[in-house]
Design a protein around this motif. Sequence first.
Motif, PDB file in Angstrom:
ATOM      1  N   UNK A  47       0.610  -1.324   0.007  1.00 49.92           N
ATOM      2  CA  UNK A  47       0.020   0.149   0.102  1.00 49.92           C
ATOM      3  C   UNK A  47       0.859   1.356  -0.004  1.00 49.92           C
ATOM      4  N   UNK A  48       1.992   1.036   0.620  1.00 51.35           N
ATOM      5  CA  UNK A  48       2.911   2.492   0.769  1.00 51.35           C
ATOM      6  C   UNK A  48       3.183   2.677  -0.597  1.00 51.35           C
ATOM      7  N   UNK A  49       3.808   1.344  -1.259  1.00 45.81           N
ATOM      8  CA  UNK A  49       4.328   1.806  -2.555  1.00 45.81           C
ATOM      9  C   UNK A  49       3.366   2.285  -3.662  1.00 45.81           C
ATOM     10  N   UNK A  50       2.264   1.506  -3.553  1.00 48.74           N
ATOM     11  CA  UNK A  50       0.990   2.428  -4.358  1.00 48.74           C
ATOM     12  C   UNK A  50       0.897   3.811  -3.987  1.00 48.74           C
ATOM     13  N   UNK A  51       0.821   4.070  -2.818  1.00 46.26           N
ATOM     14  CA  UNK A  51       0.590   5.516  -2.517  1.00 46.26           C
ATOM     15  C   UNK A  51       1.607   6.246  -2.927  1.00 46.26           C
ATOM     16  N   UNK A  52       2.791   5.839  -2.869  1.00 47.52           N
ATOM     17  CA  UNK A  52       4.109   6.650  -3.437  1.00 47.52           C
ATOM     18  C   UNK A  52       4.149   6.898  -4.769  1.00 47.52           C
ATOM     19  N   UNK A  53       3.504   5.957  -5.616  1.00 44.01           N
ATOM     20  CA  UNK A  53       3.364   6.055  -7.001  1.00 44.01           C
ATOM     21  C   UNK A  53       2.077   6.975  -7.425  1.00 44.01           C
ATOM     22  N   UNK A  55       1.293   9.481  -5.314  1.00 44.85           N
ATOM     23  CA  UNK A  55       1.603  10.811  -4.999  1.00 44.85           C
ATOM     24  C   UNK A  55       2.908  11.318  -5.956  1.00 44.85           C
ATOM     25  N   UNK A  56       3.472  10.584  -6.567  1.00 38.35           N
ATOM     26  CA  UNK A  56       4.324  11.159  -7.860  1.00 38.35           C
ATOM     27  C   UNK A  56       3.664  11.458  -9.055  1.00 38.35           C
ATOM     28  N   UNK A  57       2.474  10.481  -9.388  1.00 41.31           N
ATOM     29  CA  UNK A  57       1.788  10.745 -10.495  1.00 41.31           C
ATOM     30  C   UNK A  57       1.041  12.218 -10.237  1.00 41.31           C
TER      31      UNK A  57
END
Length: 122
Positions: A47-53, A55-57
């Motif tokens: 979930x953290x990885x998905x949220x980081x992606x 956020x970057x987008x």
Amino acid sequence: NQLDAEQEPRAEAVERVLALELEVETIPALKKQLDEYKGRVTAADMEVRELKRALEQQAVTAESLESQRRALAEETSVHHSQARALQQELEEREAASPSKSAVAGVGLGVSELNNEVVEQIK
């Protein structure tokens, strides 16, 4: 006396065995709990990885939108400057030739919409 001396270590050994048996009984429950925690950690990491992606987008999108906003603001400023210059030119022409203000009497919208009508009025 010797019997008492032997009973004390035996009692301690029995207590120790009982304590170890209790610990052994708790091991499966603790292992299950550990596995559950590992699963939660893995899910949280994903979930953290998905949220980081995401956020970057969003940062890329925000940067793009800000760039577009700046471009539109600059274009709007140019259009306002052009409109002021045209307005000033129109006022100067009207001031220079008051007899040709018939077009202005009809309305500025006519000159903007139909050049043939403007020519007929002149």
